[in-house]
Design a protein around this motif. Structure first.
Motif, short mmCIF file in Angstrom:
data_model
loop_
_atom_site.label_atom_id
_atom_site.label_comp_id
_atom_site.label_asym_id
_atom_site.label_seq_id
_atom_site.Cartn_x
_atom_site.Cartn_y
_atom_site.Cartn_z
N ASN B 10 0.76 -1.11 -0.08
CA ASN B 10 -0.07 -0.06 0.03
C ASN B 10 0.96 1.35 -0.03
OD1 ASN B 10 -2.48 -1.51 0.04
ND2 ASN B 10 -1.60 -2.15 2.18
N ILE B 12 2.69 4.53 -1.20
CA ILE B 12 2.50 5.30 -2.03
C ILE B 12 3.69 6.19 -2.24
CG2 ILE B 12 0.26 5.31 -2.28
CD1 ILE B 12 0.62 8.12 -0.29
N HIS B 13 5.02 6.09 -1.72
CA HIS B 13 5.97 7.17 -1.92
C HIS B 13 6.75 6.72 -3.23
CE1 HIS B 13 5.75 6.50 2.42
NE2 HIS B 13 6.36 7.74 2.86
N VAL B 14 6.48 7.93 -4.10
CA VAL B 14 6.56 7.56 -5.50
C VAL B 14 8.22 8.20 -5.90
CG1 VAL B 14 5.64 9.94 -6.13
CG2 VAL B 14 5.59 7.85 -7.85
N SER B 58 10.74 -1.91 -4.51
CA SER B 58 11.13 -0.93 -3.54
C SER B 58 10.01 -0.89 -2.43
CB SER B 58 10.97 0.38 -4.26
OG SER B 58 11.86 0.91 -4.81
N ASN B 61 7.80 2.52 3.15
CA ASN B 61 6.95 2.83 4.41
C ASN B 61 7.03 1.92 5.46
OD1 ASN B 61 5.29 1.01 3.71
ND2 ASN B 61 3.56 2.25 3.23
N GLY B 95 11.51 1.93 11.42
CA GLY B 95 12.51 2.53 12.18
C GLY B 95 13.69 2.39 11.40
C1 B12 Z 1 7.40 12.42 1.14
C2 B12 Z 1 7.20 11.44 2.19
C3 B12 Z 1 5.76 11.24 2.65
C4 B12 Z 1 4.74 11.71 1.23
C5 B12 Z 1 4.97 10.61 0.28
C6 B12 Z 1 4.37 11.48 -1.14
C7 B12 Z 1 4.41 10.64 -2.32
N1 B12 Z 1 3.52 10.53 -3.07
O1 B12 Z 1 5.58 10.33 -2.50
C8 B12 Z 1 3.56 11.20 2.23
C9 B12 Z 1 3.16 12.27 3.21
C10 B12 Z 1 2.33 10.85 1.59
C11 B12 Z 1 3.95 10.03 3.00
C12 B12 Z 1 3.34 9.17 3.81
C13 B12 Z 1 3.52 8.20 4.68
N2 B12 Z 1 4.90 8.12 5.10
CO1 B12 Z 1 6.35 9.06 4.42
N3 B12 Z 1 7.99 10.05 3.84
C14 B12 Z 1 8.09 10.84 3.23
C15 B12 Z 1 9.48 11.39 3.09
C16 B12 Z 1 9.42 12.82 4.13
C17 B12 Z 1 10.42 11.57 2.07
C18 B12 Z 1 10.37 10.36 0.99
C19 B12 Z 1 11.14 10.70 -0.34
O2 B12 Z 1 10.40 10.93 -1.06
N4 B12 Z 1 12.40 10.66 -0.38
C20 B12 Z 1 13.14 11.09 -1.43
C21 B12 Z 1 13.60 9.43 -2.17
C22 B12 Z 1 14.30 9.99 -3.37
O3 B12 Z 1 14.22 8.94 -1.23
P1 B12 Z 1 13.62 7.72 -0.59
O4 B12 Z 1 12.30 7.53 -0.83
O5 B12 Z 1 14.38 7.38 0.62
O6 B12 Z 1 14.43 6.38 -1.53
C23 B12 Z 1 15.94 6.36 -1.64
C24 B12 Z 1 16.27 5.21 -1.22
O7 B12 Z 1 15.56 4.51 -0.22
C25 B12 Z 1 16.71 4.30 -2.31
N5 B12 Z 1 15.71 3.35 -2.80
C26 B12 Z 1 14.40 3.28 -2.83
N6 B12 Z 1 14.02 1.95 -3.16
C27 B12 Z 1 15.03 1.36 -3.59
C28 B12 Z 1 15.07 0.08 -4.29
C29 B12 Z 1 16.27 -0.46 -4.33
C30 B12 Z 1 16.43 -1.78 -4.92
C31 B12 Z 1 17.56 0.44 -3.95
C32 B12 Z 1 18.84 -0.19 -4.33
C33 B12 Z 1 17.53 1.63 -3.55
C34 B12 Z 1 16.36 2.07 -3.37
O8 B12 Z 1 16.74 5.22 -3.41
C35 B12 Z 1 16.24 6.47 -3.04
C36 B12 Z 1 17.36 7.40 -3.41
O9 B12 Z 1 18.60 7.21 -2.86
C37 B12 Z 1 10.22 10.26 4.19
C38 B12 Z 1 11.26 10.41 5.22
C39 B12 Z 1 12.57 10.70 4.50
N7 B12 Z 1 13.37 12.08 4.55
O10 B12 Z 1 13.30 9.88 3.64
C40 B12 Z 1 9.05 9.74 4.89
C41 B12 Z 1 8.97 8.13 5.23
C42 B12 Z 1 9.37 7.53 4.25
N8 B12 Z 1 7.49 7.87 5.38
C43 B12 Z 1 7.38 7.21 6.56
C44 B12 Z 1 6.01 6.82 6.77
C45 B12 Z 1 5.99 5.82 8.28
C46 B12 Z 1 4.87 7.25 6.31
C47 B12 Z 1 3.37 6.97 6.69
C48 B12 Z 1 3.15 5.70 7.10
C49 B12 Z 1 3.10 8.05 7.67
C50 B12 Z 1 1.64 7.68 8.26
N9 B12 Z 1 1.52 7.44 9.45
O11 B12 Z 1 0.65 8.01 7.74
C51 B12 Z 1 2.65 7.36 5.26
C52 B12 Z 1 2.64 6.03 4.47
C53 B12 Z 1 1.82 5.97 3.15
C54 B12 Z 1 1.79 5.21 2.37
N10 B12 Z 1 0.66 4.37 2.24
O12 B12 Z 1 2.71 4.75 1.84
C55 B12 Z 1 8.32 6.85 7.20
C56 B12 Z 1 8.90 5.41 6.87
C57 B12 Z 1 9.54 4.72 8.28
C58 B12 Z 1 9.77 3.33 8.23
N11 B12 Z 1 9.98 2.86 6.98
O13 B12 Z 1 10.07 2.77 9.31
C59 B12 Z 1 9.62 7.69 6.55
C60 B12 Z 1 10.99 7.24 6.46
C61 B12 Z 1 9.49 8.88 7.69
C62 B12 Z 1 10.42 8.54 9.08
N12 B12 Z 1 11.51 8.76 9.26
O14 B12 Z 1 9.53 8.02 9.63
N13 B12 Z 1 5.33 10.23 3.16
#
Ligand code: B12
Lengths: 400, 157
Positions: B10, B12-14, B58, B61, B95
């Motif tokens: 579910n 939706i982090h896009v 990927s 969440n 976490g």
């Molecule tokens: C923006 C965001 C949101 C937006 C998303 C908007 C959208 N449509 O994308 C909104 C507000 C909707 C949202 C909602 C939620 N979020 Co949010 N969100 C974020 C946030 C702030 C940034 C994510 C982002 O876009 N980062 C930029 C991208 C480029 O980075 P990334 O996603 O980390 O991906 C990188 C790596 O992970 C890697 N990667 C990703 N996939 C893969 C796969 C492979 C194979 C490899 C090698 C690498 C790789 O590559 C990317 C670039 O290096 C993060 C916190 C953070 N600062 O990371 C939390 C975060 C991801 N969210 C979190 C949570 C908990 C939620 C919610 C459950 C909150 C809630 N209680 O409602 C909901 C879940 C909604 C759902 N159904 O999924 C947590 C997840 C915690 C966890 N995993 O334990 C985070 C980490 C915040 C936190 N520290 O608590 N969120």
């Protein structure tokens, strides 16, 4: 003779037929001991006489449609896309088979009108092998169409006689491509209607092509707001004697399939209150909430055995409930509609002659409460004068 | 090589998904991106329909683990994806967690490559090294021809 441009619209159902002129609408129970044409001339001869055969437009839902068996490679893509297209063309999917397990499936004994084979994007050949041809050799079917990956199509065509090969319904981005298969199936359905002996006779009274009723109803959906107090999004239930048709707007589907039309349609072939009565009862007996619904209606399961007005009424109420279940997450049949966002439910067909708005609202409320745990209350709109059909038939007649 | 990718469950982090699509394309893979909100069965089904070599999932969440536990069971039902290279990355636990525990656990669930909080390009380098080792000569074959690694510089970061 009537006014030159005045049209006579006739709809042949499994239980009733309807005859509509510019200022009247008649409905008659069919006499199954008679040919449709004889029955029609016997009951509406005077009306028929007033019209020139070029102004008579007929549609039919009496034959229940064609059946298909789909052979695909996955549930999420090939089978889903093909089922979607088949349903839209008014074809009933009686079985679907995952190719990798094809040897484990039993062979249906009934004649299948059309077999659809689908699987793989065009750059992914080698998906099908001789297990497909051995299965087809055992199957009893009238026609077979291939809409899978290109390379395999040529190979399958060498081994399967009369195979129709059309472009892949899955494009290179895994999206659906509807038009070719849809046109093929729609034409097949059309030919089937025209080929039915009973229907053929009707060409004595019309110069126009005889269409399937759902096709005509679809024509009216975009125009419905002009005649009924309907708020979008809405669903339209046509509960008849043999089948139940559901028309719904695409935005109610929780699905990622992107298609061209604004509306979609589902047919439940074995859900009706006369011809399909037994299977309706069977479906009810297998639904754990039916018992509660019967209690709510203050009747017992003995009602299934009764043949009274009361029994018909209860069966119709059950039909509404079961159809809604089939479209919800509770009993997903094929699509799950976002029923909580529905604002209007329009009812048409035989059911409107038996149930009142209150009877229907009672069931709809029961469904929302029990199955969706919600007090949501879409507005019930009853089309008791067959205006929707007239609207579609007229629109269709005008377009021709 | 063909890669099926998307964000599981579910979730939706896009943002990461979009970047993933661009990076994979830039590296010469033929990409089938199922986007966010994709269920396990859809991933495997897409691999079957496309004849994919790699499945790259990927999860951001925190719901990955629940799905990962289902992988072996579900994959066993498929007869044509035995050779599929399975990779998962993102935030693989609720976490922060630590990779030493997480990686072997996910390998046990059936993944060949596990990238917990590893940035995308490092992860994709790992994938290339894995392919070169286990499927020598296959990378860049067919589809778009051999694409030089430096094309990834075009990817916005
Ligand atoms: C923006 C965001 C949101 C937006 C998303 C908007 C959208 N449509 O994308 C909104 C507000 C909707 C949202 C909602 C939620 N979020 Co949010 N969100 C974020 C946030 C702030 C940034 C994510 C982002 O876009 N980062 C930029 C991208 C480029 O980075 P990334 O996603 O980390 O991906 C990188 C790596 O992970 C890697 N990667 C990703 N996939 C893969 C796969 C492979 C194979 C490899 C090698 C690498 C790789 O590559 C990317 C670039 O290096 C993060 C916190 C953070 N600062 O990371 C939390 C975060 C991801 N969210 C979190 C949570 C908990 C939620 C919610 C459950 C909150 C809630 N209680 O409602 C909901 C879940 C909604 C759902 N159904 O999924 C947590 C997840 C915690 C966890 N995993 O334990 C985070 C980490 C915040 C936190 N520290 O608590 N969120």
């Amino acid at each position: 003779m009537s006014n030159m441009n005045e049209k006579l619209l006739i709809d042949i159902g499994s239980t009733y037929f309807k005859v509509s002129t510019d200022n009247s609408i008649e409905q008659h129970f069919r006499d199954f001991n008679k040919q449709i044409l004889d029955d029609l001339t016997h009951k509406c001869g005077d009306t028929l006489q007033r019209y020139d055969s070029k102004n008579v437009h007929i549609c039919s839902s009496a034959n229940g449609g064609l059946s298909t068996l789909i052979i695909g490679v996955t549930h999420s893509f090939s089978l889903k896309y093909a089922s979607n297209i088949a349903y839209n063309a008014g074809i009933n999917v009686i079985d679907s088979i995952i190719f990798q397990d094809i040897e484990d499936y039993s062979i249906p004994s009934d004649l299948i009108d059309v077999v659809i084979i689908v699987g793989g994007i065009n750059s992914n050949g080698g998906v099908f092998d001789e297990r497909l041809t051995s299965y087809l050799a055992k199957l009893n079917y009238s026609s077979v169409v291939y809409v899978g990956n290109q390379p395999d199509g040529a190979l399958v065509a060498e081994r399967v006689e009369q195979l129709v090969v059309l472009p892949n319904i899955i494009d290179d981005r895994l999206h659906i491509v509807e038009e070719h298969l849809k046109d093929f199936l729609t034409n097949l359905y059309q030919q089937d209607i025209e080929g039915k002996e009973d229907i053929k006779h009707l060409y004595q009274i019309t110069d126009n092509q005889i269409y399937s009723t759902p096709y005509v109803v679809t024509k009216s959906l975009p125009l419905i707001h002009g005649s009924f107090p309907v708020t979008d999004p809405f669903i339209l239930l046509d509960i008849g004697g043999a089948t139940t048709d559901v028309h719904y707007s695409k935005d109610l589907v929780n699905d990622n399939i992107v298609t061209e039309q604004g509306f979609d349609r589902l047919v439940f072939k074995k859900l009706g209150v006369y011809k399909s009565r037994q299977s309706l009862i069977f479906t009810a007996e297998n639904n754990e909430f039916s018992y509660e619904l019967l209690m709510h209606l203050k009747v017992t399961e003995n009602i299934y055995q009764e043949h009274s007005e009361k029994a018909t009424k209860v069966l119709m109420q059950l039909a509404i409930f079961l159809v809604l279940c089939k479209m919800s997450h509770y009993r997903p049949a094929y699509v799950t509609l976002r029923l909580l966002t529905v604002n209007s439910i329009v009812f048409t067909g035989g059911i409107t002659k038996v149930l009142t708005t209150e009877d229907i609202e009672d069931i709809v409320a029961f469904f929302y409460r029990k199955i969706l745990n919600s007090d949501h209350k879409p507005v019930t709109v009853l089309d008791s004068g067959y205006n929707i059909w007239t609207l579609g038939a007229k629109e269709h007649a005008v377009c021709l | 090589m063909k890669v099926v990718t998307g964000v599981i469950g579910n979730d939706i982090h896009v943002v990461a998904n979009r970047l993933m699509d661009l990076s994979l394309n830039a590296r010469g893979y033929e990409v089938f991106n199922l986007g966010v909100n994709t269920y396990l069965e859809e991933f495997f089904d897409a691999a079957v329909e496309t004849g994919a070599d790699i499945l790259l999932i990927s999860s951001l969440n925190g719901e990955a683990e629940g799905w990962a536990r289902e992988v072996k069971l579900l994959k066993a039902e498929y007869k044509s994806i035995d050779k599929l290279i399975m990779m998962i990355g993102g935030n693989l636990t609720v976490g922060s967690g630590n990779a030493e525990d997480i990686v072997p656990r996910y390998q046990n669930y059936g993944f060949n490559l596990v990238c917990h909080q590893v940035d995308l390009n490092t992860g994709l380098d790992m994938l290339e090294a894995y392919v070169d080792e286990h499927r020598p000569g296959e990378r860049g074959k067919g589809e778009l021809g051999n694409v030089e690694h430096n094309t990834r510089e075009q990817v916005p970061s």
